[in-house]
Design a protein around this motif. Sequence first.
Motif, PDB file in Angstrom:
ATOM      1  N   ASN A 140       5.608   8.701   0.944  1.00 34.94           N
ATOM      2  CA  ASN A 140       4.156   8.472   0.828  1.00 34.94           C
ATOM      3  C   ASN A 140       3.893   7.275  -0.087  1.00 34.94           C
ATOM      4  OD1 ASN A 140       1.424  10.894   0.546  1.00 34.94           O
ATOM      5  ND2 ASN A 140       1.328   8.657   0.485  1.00 34.94           N
ATOM      6  N   GLN A 141       3.257   6.249   0.484  1.00 33.72           N
ATOM      7  CA  GLN A 141       2.968   5.029  -0.266  1.00 33.72           C
ATOM      8  C   GLN A 141       1.842   5.271  -1.282  1.00 33.72           C
ATOM      9  OE1 GLN A 141       1.614   5.928   2.480  1.00 33.72           O
ATOM     10  NE2 GLN A 141      -0.480   5.161   2.595  1.00 33.72           N
ATOM     11  N   PRO A 142       1.797   4.471  -2.347  1.00 32.50           N
ATOM     12  CA  PRO A 142       0.636   4.572  -3.231  1.00 32.50           C
ATOM     13  C   PRO A 142      -0.610   3.975  -2.556  1.00 32.50           C
ATOM     14  CG  PRO A 142       2.272   3.026  -4.125  1.00 32.50           C
ATOM     15  CD  PRO A 142       2.790   3.494  -2.810  1.00 32.50           C
ATOM     16  N   SER A 143      -1.781   4.474  -2.924  1.00 32.20           N
ATOM     17  CA  SER A 143      -3.040   3.962  -2.375  1.00 32.20           C
ATOM     18  C   SER A 143      -3.076   2.443  -2.451  1.00 32.20           C
ATOM     19  CB  SER A 143      -4.218   4.499  -3.188  1.00 32.20           C
ATOM     20  OG  SER A 143      -4.570   5.782  -2.774  1.00 32.20           O
ATOM     21  N   GLY A 144      -3.479   1.795  -1.352  1.00 36.33           N
ATOM     22  CA  GLY A 144      -3.666   0.340  -1.362  1.00 36.33           C
ATOM     23  C   GLY A 144      -2.382  -0.449  -1.317  1.00 36.33           C
ATOM     24  N   PHE A 145      -1.225   0.231  -1.193  1.00 35.61           N
ATOM     25  CA  PHE A 145       0.092  -0.434  -1.142  1.00 35.61           C
ATOM     26  C   PHE A 145       0.359  -1.296  -2.375  1.00 35.61           C
ATOM     27  CE2 PHE A 145      -1.550  -0.162   3.285  1.00 35.61           C
ATOM     28  CZ  PHE A 145      -0.630   0.703   3.830  1.00 35.61           C
ATOM     29  N   PHE A 146      -0.122  -0.856  -3.535  1.00 33.46           N
ATOM     30  CA  PHE A 146       0.132  -1.592  -4.781  1.00 33.46           C
ATOM     31  C   PHE A 146       1.457  -1.142  -5.398  1.00 33.46           C
ATOM     32  CE2 PHE A 146      -4.448  -2.305  -4.573  1.00 33.46           C
ATOM     33  CZ  PHE A 146      -4.564  -3.593  -5.057  1.00 33.46           C
ATOM     34  N   TYR A 147       2.211  -2.121  -5.920  1.00 34.23           N
ATOM     35  CA  TYR A 147       3.491  -1.811  -6.562  1.00 34.23           C
ATOM     36  C   TYR A 147       3.712  -2.716  -7.773  1.00 34.23           C
ATOM     37  CZ  TYR A 147       4.542   0.394  -2.077  1.00 34.23           C
ATOM     38  OH  TYR A 147       4.496   1.174  -0.953  1.00 34.23           O
ATOM     39  N   THR A 148       4.657  -2.271  -8.603  1.00 31.66           N
ATOM     40  CA  THR A 148       5.229  -3.185  -9.587  1.00 31.66           C
ATOM     41  C   THR A 148       6.665  -3.462  -9.159  1.00 31.66           C
ATOM     42  OG1 THR A 148       6.016  -1.344 -10.925  1.00 31.66           O
ATOM     43  CG2 THR A 148       3.848  -2.263 -11.490  1.00 31.66           C
ATOM     44  N   SER A 149       7.219  -4.558  -9.655  1.00 30.96           N
ATOM     45  CA  SER A 149       8.609  -4.867  -9.304  1.00 30.96           C
ATOM     46  C   SER A 149       9.534  -3.747  -9.791  1.00 30.96           C
ATOM     47  CB  SER A 149       9.014  -6.210  -9.911  1.00 30.96           C
ATOM     48  OG  SER A 149       8.701  -6.240 -11.291  1.00 30.96           O
ATOM     49  N   ASP A 150       9.219  -3.150 -10.939  1.00 27.13           N
ATOM     50  CA  ASP A 150      10.080  -2.081 -11.475  1.00 27.13           C
ATOM     51  C   ASP A 150      10.192  -0.912 -10.500  1.00 27.13           C
ATOM     52  OD1 ASP A 150      10.469  -3.533 -13.695  1.00 27.13           O
ATOM     53  OD2 ASP A 150       9.107  -2.392 -14.993  1.00 27.13           O
TER      54      ASP A 150
END
Lengths: 401, 361
Positions: free
Chosen positions: A91-101
């Motif tokens: 399950n992806q986070p809302s809005g497909f936001f990520y950090t490189s970590d």
Amino acid sequence: MSKKHQTPLLDELKKGKWPSFVTEIERAAEKSEMTDDLLGQVEQSYKEKMGHWKHGGMVGVKGYGGGIVGRFSDLPEKYPGVKEFHTVRINQPSGFFYTSDILRKIVDVGDKHASSLYNFHGSTGDIQILGVKTSELETIFQQLVSFGFDLGGSGSALRTPSCCVGMARCEFANYDAMNMCYNITQAFQDEMHRPIFNYKFKFKFSGCGNDCTASIARADLSVIGTWKDNIRIDQDMVKEYAKKINLHKYVTGKCPTKCMSYDETGLKIDDSNCSKCMHCINVMPKALRPGVKGGVTILLGSKAPMVSGPRLSMVLVPFYDVAEDAKNGYQWFKDLIGKIWEFWDEYGVSRERVGELIQRVGIGNFLEAIGLEPLPEMVSSPRGNPFVLYEEYVEADGEKN
Amino acid sequence: MPDVSGTKRITDVGPHDYHDFLHPVIKNNYGKWKYHEILSPAHMVHVSETGDKIYSVRVGSPRLVSGSFIRDLCDLADKYSGGYLRFTTRNNVEFLLDKEENIEPLMNDIKKLNLPLGGIGNVVANIVHTQGWIHCHTAASDASGVTKALMDDLYEYYTDAKLPAKVRIAFACCLNMCGAVHCSDIAVLGIHRRPPKLLPDKIMNLCEIPSTIASCPTNAIRPDTYNGKPSVKIIEEACVFCGNCFTVCSGMPLSDPLNDGVSIWVGGKVSNARTKPSFSKLAVPYLENDPPRWPKVVEAVKTILDAYKNGAEKGERVGEWIERIGWPKFFNITGFKFTKYHIDDFRLGEATMNYSAQVRQ
């Protein structure tokens, strides 16, 4: 790296300017031995013009009925690396936001325990780790949950809800799509991980009528942002745009309800006749903004062709004050979903999406069952044929003697 | 399923809270964005009521990527965007920058990785597509291969905004349509054209007969017996090759290299802007699978795109252009043959006829 299989056909697809998935499979093969055999099998598919994956196969992790898509090669002796090549949906986070970590943590898991191949993202929204052996499923699952990532949906269950970028980076967002998507996903974890439905059920949340998640085409329940008050106009900026583009032709002339006009005194909009289509705002984002009384239109029933043909979603609730309901944990919305699912559970048949059920039983009956009044916003026009199922008639006094 | 008795397991944590992945500028300006400006086909700026700005730099990806690809992106994000990035619903990557001066060096590094910069505005957007022969058992064509061949050819339409409006192309490798391509400007759809083969032993041992019969949208599957055991038969002339029976019953495969291929559909959209969302309509009923580069598919898509580019008014989507000029002219310009397959004879078919004397002569 010496390649195990010769792949002259796939090698053709390493040429050209667009980044090549073949190159990506080769890069993955540097990390994972099993992936070399994927190249071999796909090359054979290219030669024979057909796939070489077996039909289905139930695999999963304990306590879940979905989230893993079983995949087995039909040529396991020839390509042992892809004998078991399952997909783990995350399950992806809302809005497909990520950090490189966090992205590195995810690919650390997939590179070590799977094929080092991923989909960013699957069509429904999940991150997908491809090429997982049955024996690695539990390890991968527990490593993912240890840093707060759970499996997505598959099978006859709630599928992973998704949303657009919403208020995080878009001035068109009329409600907090990312928050609502997160809240609803958390609330219905059981329905997602343990398939109990007739068939799949999808939610998609879009912040405005531009519908970047394509919810109106592919979500059983489409939540699309709208507003109740007036479009906010910066008349000075309108004049700036008028220097660059022909507003009569490209803005007011394209308005579907002809609710706007432009002359030297400025842009005038009859907001009571505006259907919130977003066209004028799309063309002049520096001059126009949606109103401040944001909410959503709830639509129901869209799907791809299986089983009885494709459908678009239709209006169910013309305006829902989502900001108000959010204060209450979206309870009104959740109750509505509960009623829809109850009706679907009671009357739907196997592999029947909710839109098909409504078609079969009649929209009027469905509305009655879930307690919504029929409204003219739900139709493009009232019926044109006179075969009406009137449910009552009166009898003369003393008729029954 | 592995034995997990006695182990402490975590389940049902749900998706990760997105707040943990938001750029500080996004966190501070959440819901306060005032306007955006497209600065090039590869980058845009969003400006907040507070005056803060966030720059987004968009990069195309093949969707099916390696761990190394993701690590490349992470390294760039660390170097230029504080480690913050996101993906779009059409498989693009967006780096989120608060420093304007980082845009150019980031773009230079992206070019060094041979990744395409673009995808914003009046472009051919990145093609959304399905798994195909890479990973699916019902695929009638390969998704990644056709997508790659198309995007190689349409590359300049992704990197430069030179179309009347945006064009969304989608590919699905069978009628299950994981990519829900049925509302795209141009859709390429994998199709089977031959009724399923019956594997009686498999049907007998693995399939539930009533649900197999019920799975058919045209009632083409009927009960039958095989060696005295319950089985099914197919009324071949009623089969529409949807493959729903195969999903329910593994004993009815319908992949067939001689007959599988793709169809091409045009003029759909999901946006509500101007005109209502609409389905894509059939343009080319069948093109054979021609790996590795499907030249006839690429040619057909180019034909549509060229005709659209030459004929459409500014701001007109493919479907709006065709509605304006009329379908006869569309078939005339493109040279695609209009056949009986183009006339809908399924559930909503009746609604698509021309009930008027309005005919362009």
